[in-house]
Design a protein around this motif. Structure first.
Motif, mmCIF file in Angstrom:
data_model
loop_
_atom_site.group_PDB
_atom_site.id
_atom_site.type_symbol
_atom_site.label_atom_id
_atom_site.label_comp_id
_atom_site.label_asym_id
_atom_site.label_seq_id
_atom_site.Cartn_x
_atom_site.Cartn_y
_atom_site.Cartn_z
ATOM 1 N N VAL A 230 0.868 -1.174 0.000
ATOM 2 C CA VAL A 230 0.000 0.000 0.000
ATOM 3 C C VAL A 230 0.908 1.227 0.000
ATOM 4 O O VAL A 230 1.782 1.365 0.853
ATOM 5 C CB VAL A 230 -0.919 0.017 1.232
ATOM 6 C CG1 VAL A 230 -1.740 1.298 1.266
ATOM 7 C CG2 VAL A 230 -1.839 -1.204 1.220
ATOM 8 N N ARG A 231 0.704 2.120 -0.957
ATOM 9 C CA ARG A 231 1.641 3.228 -1.146
ATOM 10 C C ARG A 231 0.907 4.568 -1.083
ATOM 11 O O ARG A 231 -0.114 4.770 -1.744
ATOM 12 C CB ARG A 231 2.375 3.086 -2.472
ATOM 13 C CG ARG A 231 3.064 1.740 -2.638
ATOM 14 C CD ARG A 231 3.971 1.689 -3.833
ATOM 15 N NE ARG A 231 5.114 2.584 -3.659
ATOM 16 C CZ ARG A 231 6.146 2.630 -4.517
ATOM 17 N NH1 ARG A 231 6.143 1.850 -5.585
ATOM 18 N NH2 ARG A 231 7.148 3.439 -4.313
ATOM 19 N N LEU A 232 1.461 5.497 -0.293
ATOM 20 C CA LEU A 232 0.918 6.841 -0.140
ATOM 21 C C LEU A 232 2.061 7.828 -0.301
ATOM 22 O O LEU A 232 3.134 7.641 0.273
ATOM 23 C CB LEU A 232 0.276 7.013 1.239
ATOM 24 C CG LEU A 232 -0.821 6.008 1.617
ATOM 25 C CD1 LEU A 232 -1.197 6.174 3.079
ATOM 26 C CD2 LEU A 232 -2.047 6.180 0.721
ATOM 27 N N ALA A 233 1.849 8.896 -1.079
ATOM 28 C CA ALA A 233 2.949 9.824 -1.335
ATOM 29 C C ALA A 233 2.444 11.246 -1.511
ATOM 30 O O ALA A 233 1.315 11.489 -1.958
ATOM 31 C CB ALA A 233 3.729 9.400 -2.571
ATOM 32 N N ILE A 234 3.313 12.176 -1.135
ATOM 33 C CA ILE A 234 3.120 13.599 -1.377
ATOM 34 C C ILE A 234 4.248 14.071 -2.283
ATOM 35 O O ILE A 234 5.409 13.685 -2.092
ATOM 36 C CB ILE A 234 3.147 14.398 -0.059
ATOM 37 C CG1 ILE A 234 1.998 13.956 0.855
ATOM 38 C CG2 ILE A 234 3.062 15.901 -0.333
ATOM 39 C CD1 ILE A 234 2.054 14.580 2.234
ATOM 40 N N TYR A 235 3.904 14.903 -3.282
ATOM 41 C CA TYR A 235 4.901 15.466 -4.188
ATOM 42 C C TYR A 235 4.938 16.982 -4.004
ATOM 43 O O TYR A 235 3.897 17.647 -4.063
ATOM 44 C CB TYR A 235 4.549 15.138 -5.643
ATOM 45 C CG TYR A 235 4.526 13.671 -5.932
ATOM 46 C CD1 TYR A 235 5.698 13.001 -6.258
ATOM 47 C CD2 TYR A 235 3.342 12.952 -5.877
ATOM 48 C CE1 TYR A 235 5.689 11.646 -6.530
ATOM 49 C CE2 TYR A 235 3.321 11.585 -6.139
ATOM 50 C CZ TYR A 235 4.497 10.945 -6.462
ATOM 51 O OH TYR A 235 4.477 9.605 -6.714
ATOM 52 N N HIS A 236 6.146 17.506 -3.800
ATOM 53 C CA HIS A 236 6.294 18.938 -3.558
ATOM 54 C C HIS A 236 7.285 19.514 -4.562
ATOM 55 O O HIS A 236 8.409 19.018 -4.688
ATOM 56 C CB HIS A 236 6.795 19.176 -2.123
ATOM 57 C CG HIS A 236 6.766 20.606 -1.712
ATOM 58 N ND1 HIS A 236 7.858 21.257 -1.161
ATOM 59 C CD2 HIS A 236 5.770 21.534 -1.780
ATOM 60 C CE1 HIS A 236 7.528 22.509 -0.896
ATOM 61 N NE2 HIS A 236 6.280 22.711 -1.262
ATOM 62 N N ASN A 237 6.860 20.567 -5.276
ATOM 63 C CA ASN A 237 7.694 21.208 -6.286
ATOM 64 C C ASN A 237 7.821 22.697 -5.968
ATOM 65 O O ASN A 237 6.837 23.345 -5.590
ATOM 66 C CB ASN A 237 7.077 21.052 -7.684
ATOM 67 C CG ASN A 237 6.800 19.611 -8.035
ATOM 68 O OD1 ASN A 237 7.717 18.843 -8.246
ATOM 69 N ND2 ASN A 237 5.521 19.247 -8.096
ATOM 70 N N LEU A 238 9.025 23.241 -6.125
ATOM 71 C CA LEU A 238 9.263 24.661 -5.925
ATOM 72 C C LEU A 238 10.230 25.183 -6.973
ATOM 73 O O LEU A 238 11.052 24.417 -7.503
ATOM 74 C CB LEU A 238 9.836 24.934 -4.531
ATOM 75 C CG LEU A 238 8.884 24.842 -3.334
ATOM 76 C CD1 LEU A 238 9.656 25.036 -2.038
ATOM 77 C CD2 LEU A 238 7.744 25.849 -3.444
ATOM 78 N N ASP A 239 10.146 26.471 -7.250
ATOM 79 C CA ASP A 239 11.069 27.134 -8.168
ATOM 80 C C ASP A 239 11.825 28.192 -7.373
ATOM 81 O O ASP A 239 11.249 29.205 -6.955
ATOM 82 C CB ASP A 239 10.289 27.766 -9.328
ATOM 83 C CG ASP A 239 11.208 28.288 -10.425
ATOM 84 O OD1 ASP A 239 12.418 28.454 -10.161
ATOM 85 O OD2 ASP A 239 10.701 28.534 -11.537
ATOM 86 N N PHE A 240 13.121 27.949 -7.136
ATOM 87 C CA PHE A 240 13.938 28.878 -6.363
ATOM 88 C C PHE A 240 14.632 29.926 -7.240
ATOM 89 O O PHE A 240 15.359 30.764 -6.730
ATOM 90 C CB PHE A 240 14.998 28.107 -5.570
ATOM 91 C CG PHE A 240 14.441 27.390 -4.370
ATOM 92 C CD1 PHE A 240 14.095 28.084 -3.231
ATOM 93 C CD2 PHE A 240 14.263 26.016 -4.395
ATOM 94 C CE1 PHE A 240 13.578 27.429 -2.114
ATOM 95 C CE2 PHE A 240 13.752 25.350 -3.298
ATOM 96 C CZ PHE A 240 13.407 26.057 -2.155
ATOM 97 N N THR A 241 14.416 29.863 -8.537
ATOM 98 C CA THR A 241 15.032 30.859 -9.419
ATOM 99 C C THR A 241 14.178 32.120 -9.443
ATOM 100 O O THR A 241 12.959 32.077 -9.257
ATOM 101 C CB THR A 241 15.183 30.296 -10.844
ATOM 102 O OG1 THR A 241 13.886 29.977 -11.363
ATOM 103 C CG2 THR A 241 16.029 29.039 -10.832
#
Length: 254
Positions: A230-241
């Protein structure tokens, strides 16, 4: 990790032994833009096993840097530092063993994406150089190599493309092959098939959950394990430029 003692196995080396177990894998995936085409990539996992949550299995940390060649092609390289907890079988082993052992890896990845109607299709090729050891006290680290290929797709269900507010189906299949001096009876290591659902909250945050069926061959060559994950995930994306650029349409993969 594929180190299990031969204690309790029958004398017939050709008799296949198959077992089953369930596991819960939770993870945080990050992808942070630090240059025009350069990203920091990170995975942080906590995994339990045996009736999903009875015992700790792994704490798994993967780090890397990704370079976007174009909208269809990405390369990544980095290192991995997983920690493995000894399975319950070791409670019956008389020899001294470590309850937790580390493993050290380098990894490289090529990711190619295609658009097929409104779906995204991914071809992921990953190589790993693994320095791993058994749980028995004093076991040496040994180098082996793993070769992975994953075919995956994301299919938006309530939009034509993967964008904010999209619910999507996620399907993939991955095969694992290994090689090295100590890899004698199990060059085939594992096959995983995943089916899940995800939701894109916004350009920075998305969620995914689902079920993986894993078929694994152990070191002896006659031990096989069927795992339900059983798989649970959070994806987090950011742009530091500082400069705002067009988003690269890549989605993280389980």
């Amino acid at each position: 990790m594929c180190f299990f003692p031969a204690y309790g196995q029958e004398d017939n080396p050709e008799e296949r032994i198959t077992s089953s177990r369930s596991e819960l894998w939770t993870g945080l995936y990050t992808k942070y833009r630090v240059g025009e085409k350069l990203y920091y990539y990170g995975e942080y996992h906590f995994r339990t096993r045996d009736q999903l949550v009875q015992n700790i299995a792994q704490v798994y940390l993967r780090f890397g840097m990704s370079y976007i060649i174009d909208k269809s092609l990405e390369v990544t390289a980095g290192f991995v530092t997983p920690l493995y907890w000894a399975p319950p079988e070791f409670d019956n082993v008389e020899e001294p063993f470590d309850k937790v052992v580390p493993q050290y890896r380098l990894w490289q990845q090529l990711l190619f994406v295609q658009s097929v109607s409104k779906a995204k299709v991914y071809h992921q090729i990953r190589t790993e150089q693994r320095w791993k050891r058994d749980w028995l006290v004093g076991s040496p680290f040994e180098l082996s190599f793993r070769w992975r290929y994953k075919l995956a797709t994301y299919i938006p269900l309530n939009n034509y493309k993967l964008q904010q507010g999209t619910i999507f189906a996620s399907l993939n299949n991955e095969i694992f092959i290994q090689s090295g001096k100590k890899i004698i009876r199990n060059p085939f290591e594992e096959n995983r098939t995943f089916l899940g659902l995800g939701y894109i909250l916004n350009e920075n945050l998305q969620f995914q959950g689902g079920y993986t069926f894993s078929y694994q061959q152990r070191t002896s060559g006659i031990d096989y394990v069927n795992r339900g994950l059983v798989r649970l995930a959070i994806y987090h994306n950011l742009d530091f430029t500082k400069k705002k650029r067009e988003e690269i349409e890549f989605q993280p993969l389980f």
